[in-house]
Each structure stands twice: as structure tokens, then as C-alpha cells.
Motif scaffolding. Structure first.
Motif: not given
Length: 183
Positions: A133-147
Motif C-alpha cells: 500500500k505504501k508503494n505509491h509509484k507502483v500502485l499508480r503505474v498499475n492503476e494506469l494500466f487498468g488493473a
């Protein structure tokens, strides 16, 4: 479908191959780096133990149940990621760790290649993965990918990404990253 024993790939200016025991020191340095290791599972700083883990992994690689990749850019190793828990229609992507100070395009291209392998080479329908949850950059990238976020714990979010969604988003990312400048 399985990847060949001596699988390598050159794409988007990156070279990747399967990890071997000679990569243990590089991987251990990535995984035990205080800054990089804070969002991944704990790894003991023991080179012989890491080599044994890789030796055991090579059996899973041969059986087609797991693949662990090391990526190179301009001849230098830059990071690793894995495909594991390979099932009939899905797999888990993870262990995505990169050296610090890289151009931001390179880690994202590593992720794109990993997903191309999952969806286009292994012909799987979806990918499962978790992100701290604290890995904000990776969260953002994966949400941009539509996960799609499917559940959470106190520590992690769990996602699924379909092959169809990846195909829709892939060209957007490749254009955004202007991959031609990296070759």
C-alpha cells in the motif's frame, strides 16, 4: 505453453534472459538495499542462500511453473522480475526490483515486457499481483494500466489485469515512453 530453456529477448532497447546463479550477488544487492527492499518480501543477506534459491528456481523454470528474468540496458544489469504461480489461464507477476537512478522508462518497459510474456507468449488470460500500500509509484503505474483492485490486507492491495485491458493500454504506454529513443 512453456518458454524455451535458453530464453532471451531483445526488445525496446532492453535485453533479458533467465536468471542464473551468477546473478545472485546482483539480485541480493537489489533485494537487500534498504530503499529498494522496503516494498518487497524480506530477503536475508546471504549469498550462498540466494544461490541455493536460484538453483531450486531453475527446476521450476525447467518445469514451466516459474520464470525469473534479469534485464540489461546498454550491457549493464538494471533489474529483475518474475512470473510465478503459473496456472492454466493466469499467473502472478512480481519481484519487480530495479536499480535506482534509472530513466523512468526502463522499469515500465520491464513491466510491459513481463506482461507481453504473460499474455502474448504464454497466452494467459489474466495476471494476478499484489503491491504494498505504501508503494505509491507502483500502485499508480498499475492503476494506469487498468488493473482491477480485487482485495486488500493491512499491508497490500491485490490486483488482476486482463489480457484485453493490457492490449488496450500497451500502445498508449509505448507512445508515451517514446521507446524509439531508447534503441
Amino acid at each position: 505453453m512453456k518458454l524455451g530453456n535458453n530464453f532471451t529477448l531483445d526488445k525496446y532497447g532492453l535485453h533479458l534472459r533467465f536468471v542464473n546463479e551468477d546473478d545472485a550477488e546482483f539480485i541480493l544487492n537489489l533485494r537487500t538495499d534498504e530503499r529498494l527492499g522496503r516494498f518487497i518480501h524480506y530477503t536475508e543477506n546471504d549469498l550462498e542462500k540466494e544461490k541455493r534459491w536460484i538453483s531450486d528456481y531453475k527446476i521450476r523454470e525447467k518445469n514451466g511453473t516459474e520464470y525469473y528474468f534479469i534485464y540489461y540496458y546498454k550491457g549493464e544489469p538494471i533489474g529483475v522480475n518474475r512470473i510465478y504461480d503459473i496456472k492454466e489461464d493466469h499467473a502472478t507477476g512480481g519481484s519487480w526490483v530495479c536499480k535506482t537512478g534509472l530513466p523512468m522508462e526502463l522499469p515500465i518497459l520491464m513491466l510491459i515486457i513481463l506482461r507481453e510474456i504473460i499474455f502474448e507468449m504464454l497466452n494467459l488470460s489474466y495476471e494476478k499481483f499484489d503491491v504494498r500500500k505504501k508503494n505509491h509509484k507502483v500502485l499508480r503505474v498499475n492503476e494506469l494500466f487498468g488493473a482491477d483492485k480485487i482485495k486488500e490486507t493491512d499491508l497490500d492491495y491485490f490486483y488482476e489485469l486482463s489480457s484485453e485491458t493490457f492490449k488496450q493500454k500497451k500502445s498508449y504506454f509505448l507512445n508515451l515512453l517514446n521507446v524509439n529513443k531508447l534503441n
